[in-house]
Motif scaffolding. Structure first.
Motif, PDB file in Angstrom:
ATOM      1  N   SER A 114       0.917  -0.967  -0.164  1.00 31.81           N
ATOM      2  CA  SER A 114      -0.106  -0.048  -0.074  1.00 31.81           C
ATOM      3  C   SER A 114       0.827   1.197  -0.103  1.00 31.81           C
ATOM      4  N   THR A 115       0.223   2.182  -0.282  1.00 33.23           N
ATOM      5  CA  THR A 115       0.909   3.580  -0.381  1.00 33.23           C
ATOM      6  C   THR A 115       0.091   4.766   0.450  1.00 33.23           C
ATOM      7  N   THR A 116       0.999   5.416   1.192  1.00 27.73           N
ATOM      8  CA  THR A 116       0.183   6.394   2.046  1.00 27.73           C
ATOM      9  C   THR A 116       1.348   7.719   1.916  1.00 27.73           C
ATOM     10  N   ALA A 117       0.607   8.497   1.217  1.00 27.51           N
ATOM     11  CA  ALA A 117       1.425   9.798   1.139  1.00 27.51           C
ATOM     12  C   ALA A 117       0.926  10.997   1.799  1.00 27.51           C
ATOM     13  N   THR A 118       1.597  11.636   2.513  1.00 29.05           N
ATOM     14  CA  THR A 118       1.264  13.030   3.270  1.00 29.05           C
ATOM     15  C   THR A 118       1.517  14.223   2.929  1.00 29.05           C
ATOM     16  N   THR A 119       0.647  15.063   2.800  1.00 23.19           N
ATOM     17  CA  THR A 119       1.067  16.312   2.095  1.00 23.19           C
ATOM     18  C   THR A 119       0.261  17.346   2.973  1.00 23.19           C
ATOM     19  N   GLY A 120       0.999  18.046   3.813  1.00 19.55           N
ATOM     20  CA  GLY A 120       0.301  18.593   4.851  1.00 19.55           C
ATOM     21  C   GLY A 120      -0.629  17.936   5.673  1.00 19.55           C
ATOM     22  N   ASP A 121      -1.769  18.161   5.752  1.00 21.95           N
ATOM     23  CA  ASP A 121      -2.922  17.226   6.438  1.00 21.95           C
ATOM     24  C   ASP A 121      -3.575  16.369   5.534  1.00 21.95           C
ATOM     25  N   ALA A 122      -3.186  16.414   4.386  1.00 22.87           N
ATOM     26  CA  ALA A 122      -3.994  15.362   3.401  1.00 22.87           C
ATOM     27  C   ALA A 122      -3.125  14.157   3.318  1.00 22.87           C
ATOM     28  N   VAL A 123      -3.658  12.876   3.410  1.00 31.07           N
ATOM     29  CA  VAL A 123      -3.103  11.769   3.741  1.00 31.07           C
ATOM     30  C   VAL A 123      -3.894  10.927   2.402  1.00 31.07           C
ATOM     31  N   CYS A 124      -2.873  10.590   1.470  1.00 28.86           N
ATOM     32  CA  CYS A 124      -3.497   9.601   0.253  1.00 28.86           C
ATOM     33  C   CYS A 124      -4.003   8.332   0.936  1.00 28.86           C
ATOM     34  N   GLY A 125      -5.071   7.747   0.436  1.00 28.93           N
ATOM     35  CA  GLY A 125      -5.638   6.302   1.017  1.00 28.93           C
ATOM     36  C   GLY A 125      -6.577   6.431   2.325  1.00 28.93           C
ATOM     37  N   ASP A 126      -6.841   7.691   2.801  1.00 31.91           N
ATOM     38  CA  ASP A 126      -7.801   7.859   3.984  1.00 31.91           C
ATOM     39  C   ASP A 126      -9.189   8.100   3.514  1.00 31.91           C
ATOM     40  N   GLY A 127      -9.410   8.016   2.189  1.00 33.05           N
ATOM     41  CA  GLY A 127     -10.692   8.217   1.666  1.00 33.05           C
ATOM     42  C   GLY A 127     -11.368   9.623   1.593  1.00 33.05           C
ATOM     43  N   VAL A 128     -10.597  10.605   2.154  1.00 32.93           N
ATOM     44  CA  VAL A 128     -11.145  11.804   1.908  1.00 32.93           C
ATOM     45  C   VAL A 128     -10.096  12.607   1.033  1.00 32.93           C
ATOM     46  N   GLN A 129     -10.688  13.393  -0.059  1.00 30.74           N
ATOM     47  CA  GLN A 129      -9.913  13.994  -1.098  1.00 30.74           C
ATOM     48  C   GLN A 129      -9.437  15.476  -0.368  1.00 30.74           C
ATOM     49  N   GLU A 130      -8.291  15.594  -0.314  1.00 27.91           N
ATOM     50  CA  GLU A 130      -7.832  16.978   0.302  1.00 27.91           C
ATOM     51  C   GLU A 130      -6.670  17.468  -0.575  1.00 27.91           C
ATOM     52  N   GLY A 131      -6.195  18.763  -0.113  1.00 25.75           N
ATOM     53  CA  GLY A 131      -5.006  19.239  -0.489  1.00 25.75           C
ATOM     54  C   GLY A 131      -4.915  19.099  -2.062  1.00 25.75           C
ATOM     55  N   GLY A 132      -3.759  18.678  -2.648  1.00 25.05           N
ATOM     56  CA  GLY A 132      -3.534  18.257  -4.068  1.00 25.05           C
ATOM     57  C   GLY A 132      -4.096  16.931  -4.741  1.00 25.05           C
ATOM     58  N   GLU A 133      -4.879  16.182  -3.824  1.00 27.68           N
ATOM     59  CA  GLU A 133      -5.288  15.202  -4.456  1.00 27.68           C
ATOM     60  C   GLU A 133      -6.403  15.159  -5.765  1.00 27.68           C
ATOM     61  N   GLU A 134      -6.121  14.531  -6.718  1.00 31.53           N
ATOM     62  CA  GLU A 134      -7.366  14.419  -7.564  1.00 31.53           C
ATOM     63  C   GLU A 134      -8.566  13.668  -7.254  1.00 31.53           C
ATOM     64  N   CYS A 135      -8.187  12.581  -6.337  1.00 23.89           N
ATOM     65  CA  CYS A 135      -9.105  11.594  -5.816  1.00 23.89           C
ATOM     66  C   CYS A 135      -8.848  10.816  -4.554  1.00 23.89           C
ATOM     67  N   ASP A 136      -9.557  10.319  -3.909  1.00 17.40           N
ATOM     68  CA  ASP A 136      -9.165   9.369  -2.742  1.00 17.40           C
ATOM     69  C   ASP A 136     -10.398   8.327  -2.388  1.00 17.40           C
ATOM     70  N   ASP A 137     -10.099   7.261  -3.026  1.00 20.01           N
ATOM     71  CA  ASP A 137     -11.250   6.278  -2.697  1.00 20.01           C
ATOM     72  C   ASP A 137     -11.125   5.537  -1.631  1.00 20.01           C
ATOM     73  N   GLY A 138      -9.711   5.328  -0.633  1.00 10.30           N
ATOM     74  CA  GLY A 138      -9.475   4.876   0.443  1.00 10.30           C
ATOM     75  C   GLY A 138      -9.149   3.208   0.208  1.00 10.30           C
ATOM     76  N   ASN A 139      -9.029   3.161  -1.048  1.00  8.06           N
ATOM     77  CA  ASN A 139      -8.411   1.805  -1.417  1.00  8.06           C
ATOM     78  C   ASN A 139      -6.937   1.384  -2.172  1.00  8.06           C
ATOM     79  N   GLN A 140      -6.593   0.278  -2.391  1.00  3.46           N
ATOM     80  CA  GLN A 140      -5.259   0.140  -3.051  1.00  3.46           C
ATOM     81  C   GLN A 140      -5.660  -0.441  -4.539  1.00  3.46           C
ATOM     82  N   ASP A 141      -6.797  -0.298  -4.997  1.00  2.21           N
ATOM     83  CA  ASP A 141      -7.147  -0.764  -6.123  1.00  2.21           C
ATOM     84  C   ASP A 141      -7.110  -0.021  -7.323  1.00  2.21           C
TER      85      ASP A 141
END
Length: 552
Positions: A114-141
């Motif tokens: 799995s990949t978890t990237a942190t940008t400020g308060d945004a965490v890729c993979g937490d299911g919440v689209q934040e910061g510079g994320e284009e999407c975040d569905d909270g899965n690794q698919d």
């Protein structure tokens, strides 16, 4: 500014930089973990790389018998020290020794693929689209609409989006198996699958030498010459894998030769393929490792030996674009006037089926042959001998009759499924219509003989004319002559015709040469010399078969 302050600023910059770009986070197939820690002492870095591969006049003068890698690299950079490490997502600093190396720590956590990237308060993979994320569905698919890097799925990202894309090879080349629109490209439309690599050779039998020449149709250079079984080889047939079958008339035999040396078998396990490299490099029968197999035929003499020879064909696998090894038809005659038509396994030459035709007669064995897309075998006898078709499924024999007063010679199938036969006595070419089951004579061939004939994909039938020597062109649709006297400077006895993958016309001349002719301008593009008693009038390139299986 103190050493502690420098370390804190550097660490913050690395944390922000780690999640700011598209390609810095890892995927399921290739991950990289970067950690750094502030310590006393010196820092070191190491890089490892790995790769993975993924495989992607008379009319007869001689006698014979028939007897991807795709490579990826992962880089792991680590900064280690002797006493202190930092495993958190932030950097810590120590001011105990300002003389030691100042390092910073950045963390991109990778756990079980799995990949978890942190940008400020945004965490890729937490299911919440934040910061510079284009999407975040909270899965690794990576087959849904959002990649595990929080980038929206798109054609060209290398992942097949389920229900949306047929394929996705991650490149911008439009003519491989996957187009730039992420749709599968039919095998015959892929670059390298239309015959320009596999079917770029013409195989001409050197009848009086007992060999066959392999000539590159692009360069007109002979790249191999092979000893074959039996004697007086004549007809050659090339399958869609580029392999050739050569029928010898007396003694009767059939030999299979692999066209691509990469596919030949290292029979003595010495790590090398021993095979011919040119006309002066002829290995003894049994020594050339590209000669796959040969069989001897019990035909009683020259006139009875095998002649009509043709591979079957089939569509390639739509995913791999590989052709299954086809089976081979050929015919010969016994001493009692019965024709024997054999279907042989292309892998090892084993007999699959033998069909007999007792009413053939005591003249020459079945003379010329070709197959259609269904694998049915069409063949004609010389002159007034029968013209027959054998069904590939039922093995039922159908008599096609004969042209009135005709003197049939070589034959070909056009893209309509009709038979065309040369003529050796009445200045005619003969046509059989598969819908009406009728023959028509087409007079006015411009000379005594039109011997070997071959149809192309552009609507022409080409004939080798002798007495006088010339090339003859007919129109398939109108069944008329386009030109019955195309000059072949220096010709003697043109006997066979074939078509290369570029549409050029090849004429085999018994004066130890072959002409390459442009089909529109009639320019002589090349003359190959040094052949020895060449005598072939059949599908010498495999292009005629390809036109039946994959019509343009």
């Amino acid at each position: 500014m103190s050493g502690t302050q420098l370390r804190l600023l550097a660490a913050g910059a690395l944390v922000l930089g780690a999640c700011s770009g598209d390609d810095t986070s890892t995927s399921e197939s290739d991950s990289a973990t970067s950690t750094a820690s502030t310590t006393q002492g010196s820092a070191s870095s190491s890089t490892t790389q790995g790769s993975a591969s993924d495989s992607n006049g008379t009319t007869e003068t001689g006698g014979g018998s028939m007897s991807a890698s795709a490579s990826g690299s992962s880089t792991t950079d680590s900064t280690t020290a002797s006493s202190e490490s930092d495993s958190s997502a932030s950097a810590s600093a120590s001011a105990t020794d300002t003389s030691s190396t100042t390092d910073s720590t950045t963390t991109m956590g990778v756990t079980d693929g799995s990949t978890t990237a942190t940008t400020g308060d945004a965490v890729c993979g937490d299911g919440v689209q934040e910061g510079g994320e284009e999407c975040d569905d909270g899965n690794q698919d990576n087959t849904d609409g959002c990649l595990n890097t929080c980038v929206a799925a798109s054609c060209g990202d290398g992942f097949v989006q389920a229900g949306v894309e047929e394929c996705d090879d991650g490149n911008d080349f439009d003519k491989d198996f996957c187009s730039n629109a992420c749709a599968k490209v039919p095998c015959e439309e892929q670059e390298g699958m239309g015959g320009n690599e596999v079917l770029s050779y013409i195989w001409i039998a050197n009848s009086s030498q007992g060999t066959v020449s392999k000539i590159n149709t692009q360069t007109a250079v002979e790249e191999g010459r092979y000893r074959v079984a039996g004697g007086s080889p004549s007809r050659t047939s090339v399958n869609l894998e580029g392999d050739v079958a050569v029928s010898s008339r007396d003694p009767g035999a059939v030999t299979k030769i692999i066209g691509n040396p990469d596919n030949c078998t290292d029979k003595d396990n010495d790590g090398m393929i021993k095979t011919s490299t040119g006309p002066n490099d002829i290995l003894a029968l049994g020594e050339d490792e590209c000669v796959e197999w040969s069989i001897t035929i019990g035909s009683p003499g020259y006139t009875a030996g095998p002649r009509a020879t043709a591979w079957q064909g089939s569509k390639p696998d739509p995913d791999t674009c590989e052709y299954p090894t086809p089976n081979l038809w050929f015919g010969w005659r016994d001493g009692g006037g019965t024709a024997h038509i054999e279907l042989r396994d292309g892998v090892d030459g084993a007999l699959i089926k033998e069909v007999t035709y007792p009413g053939w007669g005591t003249g020459y064995a079945p003379y010329g042959g070709a197959v259609n897309a269904a694998g049915d075998f069409f063949f004609v006898g010389l002159g007034s001998l029968p013209s027959l078709k054998i069904d590939a499924q039922t093995f039922e024999v159908t008599n096609l009759g004969n042209p009135q007063g005709g003197c049939k010679y070589g034959m070909t199938l056009d893209y309509n499924g009709d038979v065309w036969a040369g003529g050796s006595c009445n200045q005619s070419v003969h046509h059989w219509d598969h819908e009406t089951n009728t023959w028509t004579n087409i007079p006015g061939s411009g000379g005594s003989w039109v011997l070997g004939v071959m149809a192309d994909a552009a609507g022409n039938v080409w004939g080798a004319g002798s007495q006088p020597c010339r090339l003859v062109q007919l129109d398939i649709e109108t069944k008329t002559y386009v030109n019955n006297n195309i000059p072949l400077p220096g010709c003697s006895q043109p006997w066979g015709v074939s078509i290369d993958y570029e549409g050029n016309v090849w004429v085999v001349d018994k004066a130890n040469k072959a002409f390459k002719v442009h089909p529109e301008t009639y320019e002589i593009l090349a003359v190959v010399e040094g052949l020895v008693g060449p005598y072939t009038y059949s599908d010498m390139t495999g292009v005629a078969l390809a036109q039946q299986i994959n019509p343009q």
